[in-house]
Write a protein that holds these residues in place. Structure first.
Motif, short mmCIF file in Angstrom:
data_model
loop_
_atom_site.label_atom_id
_atom_site.label_comp_id
_atom_site.label_asym_id
_atom_site.label_seq_id
_atom_site.Cartn_x
_atom_site.Cartn_y
_atom_site.Cartn_z
N UNK A 46 16.48 -8.31 16.12
CA UNK A 46 16.42 -8.01 17.56
C UNK A 46 16.23 -9.32 18.33
N UNK A 47 16.76 -9.36 19.53
CA UNK A 47 16.96 -10.61 20.25
C UNK A 47 15.68 -11.40 20.49
N UNK A 48 14.56 -10.72 20.74
CA UNK A 48 13.32 -11.46 21.02
C UNK A 48 12.71 -12.12 19.78
N UNK A 49 13.19 -11.72 18.60
CA UNK A 49 12.76 -12.45 17.41
C UNK A 49 13.18 -13.92 17.52
N UNK A 50 14.34 -14.16 18.13
CA UNK A 50 14.87 -15.51 18.24
C UNK A 50 14.48 -16.19 19.56
N UNK A 51 14.42 -15.42 20.62
CA UNK A 51 14.06 -16.00 21.92
C UNK A 51 12.57 -16.29 22.03
N UNK A 52 11.75 -15.48 21.38
CA UNK A 52 10.30 -15.56 21.58
C UNK A 52 9.55 -15.97 20.30
N UNK A 53 9.79 -15.26 19.20
CA UNK A 53 8.99 -15.50 17.99
C UNK A 53 9.41 -16.77 17.26
N UNK A 66 14.82 -13.80 8.04
CA UNK A 66 15.34 -12.82 8.99
C UNK A 66 16.42 -12.00 8.30
N UNK A 67 16.17 -10.69 8.19
CA UNK A 67 17.17 -9.77 7.64
C UNK A 67 17.99 -9.23 8.82
N UNK A 68 19.26 -9.63 8.88
CA UNK A 68 20.07 -9.37 10.07
C UNK A 68 21.15 -8.32 9.83
N UNK A 184 15.35 -18.69 6.50
CA UNK A 184 16.29 -17.96 5.65
C UNK A 184 16.89 -16.81 6.44
N UNK A 185 18.21 -16.67 6.36
CA UNK A 185 18.87 -15.50 6.94
C UNK A 185 19.48 -14.70 5.81
N UNK A 186 19.29 -13.40 5.86
CA UNK A 186 19.67 -12.54 4.75
C UNK A 186 20.19 -11.21 5.29
N UNK A 187 20.79 -10.44 4.42
CA UNK A 187 21.48 -9.23 4.84
C UNK A 187 20.55 -8.04 5.08
N UNK A 188 20.83 -7.35 6.17
CA UNK A 188 20.22 -6.05 6.46
C UNK A 188 21.32 -5.01 6.64
N UNK A 189 22.42 -5.26 5.95
CA UNK A 189 23.63 -4.44 5.90
C UNK A 189 24.49 -4.62 7.16
N UNK A 190 25.60 -3.92 7.19
CA UNK A 190 26.56 -4.04 8.29
C UNK A 190 26.09 -3.30 9.52
N UNK A 191 25.57 -2.06 9.34
CA UNK A 191 25.24 -1.22 10.51
C UNK A 191 23.81 -0.70 10.52
N UNK A 192 22.98 -1.03 9.53
CA UNK A 192 21.62 -0.49 9.43
C UNK A 192 21.64 1.02 9.16
#
Length: 437
Positions: A46-53, A66-68, A184-192
């Motif tokens: 979610x966007x605030x993970x990157x903008x804020x955290x 981050x599982x994206x 680290x960026x990792x998979x959280x699948x295509x559509x959750x």
């Protein structure tokens, strides 16, 4: 050999300490010989993970995983789709054949791709029931869904889940830049999706195509870890994911690891396992002192890997935590970094596996000790340095350590077993040479 005489409730307890022979080498349980490990992980992107955290983490120089959800990122090649028979045939069939073990997965997989707003909710409901072991209730949920489809109760349209919508706003170039900062960026699948409700074809599409987009945009090293949405521990779903990803936060069924998922109220407690993975997920109702107590547990036990799972930040995402609380919490972790190895989910997994499978050979000749460390693991991923502890002749006050072109001189230290040096070594690399100074 040294004997210590310790009084124990009026009795005399004799503890024998055996001195280590010079050259004896051990692998520290955790990198840098820390007491425990902590991995800060995030689900959904979610966007605030990157903008804020993420700026808070960078300020403190703490890495995170981050599982994206890859399908929603602009430039991704693969988005959500249903692979199977025409959905009109599936809908028609539901009028005469109730949902059962033979058709459930196909029907549940198709619900989000009927061109209607509403059936996707039933996919999530059915998947949740399957995860909970309530298969009959899951079948009834799918029957109810298709009955409403046939009667025209849903409006036409395209429906996405909340996690998908909250993740919008980040691009692959931005993610690549964040990865270069040590995350680290990792998979959280295509559509959750709810993986437990998908048939084999659609489940593997979610896993494999998400991996391909990560591979194409970030590189092979970021295809190591994944997290099936909702922390599913469904054995069938996890078995499929394990074919695609070497490490899953959902399950790591290693014989030397005790797993405590974030939904489990258990504590590390007594265990005969070498390691404990202690997953904890703070929600908006979790007191900060409790969150800090999780960290204290990892420090005190020496066998514990604390895996923190976070989602939303400042009102965006599931169970969104305020940035002020995150700042204080991460600062608490940073202030204990001399006792804790803070590393990505993937790196801690690699270290434990490398250590557990490693074979060490050492030899003392004059003022030199040679040490080789090897393991049978795939060298594509398993190249993380191990922390070695080599015992030395007591006369050595400093030691020069050489492996390949890397060379360093360190002061020796002592414990009850003797004089030693602590250093980093690459497994399956050239022989390490320790020379007394």
């Amino acid at each position: 050999m040294k004997k210590l005489f310790l009084p124990v409730i009026g009795l005399l307890c004799v503890v024998t300490i055996v001195k280590a022979q010079p050259g004896k080498t051990e692998i520290a349980k955790w990198q840098y010989n820390r007491n425990g490990a902590v991995s800060i992980t995030w689900d959904d992107g979610s966007i605030n993970q990157f903008k804020v955290a993420l700026p808070i983490l960078n300020k403190l120089k703490l890495p995170a995983t981050f599982f994206i959800i890859t399908g929603q990122i602009p430039g991704s090649q693969y988005q959500g789709k249903f692979i199977g028979r025409p959905v009109k045939d599936i809908i028609k069939e539901t009028a005469t054949i109730p949902t059962n073990k033979n058709n459930f997965f196909e029907r549940a997989s198709a619900t989000g791709y009927l061109g209607l707003i509403g059936p996707l909710d039933y996919h999530y409901k059915a998947g949740s029931l399957i995860d909970a072991g309530k298969t009959d209730a899951a079948y009834k949920a799918i029957d109810e869904c298709y009955a409403k489809v046939r009667s025209g109760e849903f409006k036409p349209g395209v429906q996405h889940n909340d996690e998908w919508k909250d993740a919008h706003g980040t691009t692959w170039p931005q993610i690549k830049a964040y990865a270069a900062q040590g995350h680290e960026f990792a998979s959280h699948m295509v559509t959750h999706p709810r993986l437990a409700a998908l048939d084999e074809t659609n489940l593997m599409y979610e896993a494999e195509k998400s991996r391909l987009d990560v591979l194409n945009h970030l590189g092979l090293q970021y295809t190591f870890s994944a997290e099936g949405p909702f922390g599913t521990e469904n054995e069938r779903a996890v078995s499929y994911l394990s074919k695609v990803y070497p490490a899953l936060r959902n399950r790591m069924p290693e014989p030397w690891l005790k797993e405590i998922s974030r939904g489990n109220k258990d504590t590390p407690g007594n265990t005969d396992k070498e390691y404990v993975q202690y997953q904890r997920g703070a929600t908006t109702k979790t007191p900060l002192p409790m969150m800090k107590a999780w960290v204290d547990t990892a420090i005190a036990r020496h066998d514990t890997w604390l895996v923190l799972t976070h989602h939303g930040v400042d009102g965006i995402g599931w169970e969104a935590l305020p940035h002020q609380e995150l700042d204080e919490y991460f600062t608490y972790i940073k202030n204990n970094q001399d006792k804790l190895w803070v590393a990505t989910f993937g790196d801690v997994t690699k270290y434990m596996r490398e250590r557990q499978s490693a074979k060490i050979q050492s030899n003392l000749m004059g003022n030199k000790i040679t040490v080789s460390v090897n393991n049978p693991l795939n060298k594509t991923f398993y190249t993380l340095p191990l922390t070695l502890k080599t015992y030395l002749p007591s006369s050595w006050k400093k030691v020069t350590i050489t492996q390949g072109i890397k060379k360093q001189t360190v002061s020796t230290a002592s414990d009850a077993k003797g004089t030693y040096a602590l250093y980093q070594a690459i497994p399956n690399g050239t022989t390490v040479v320790l020379t007394g100074v």
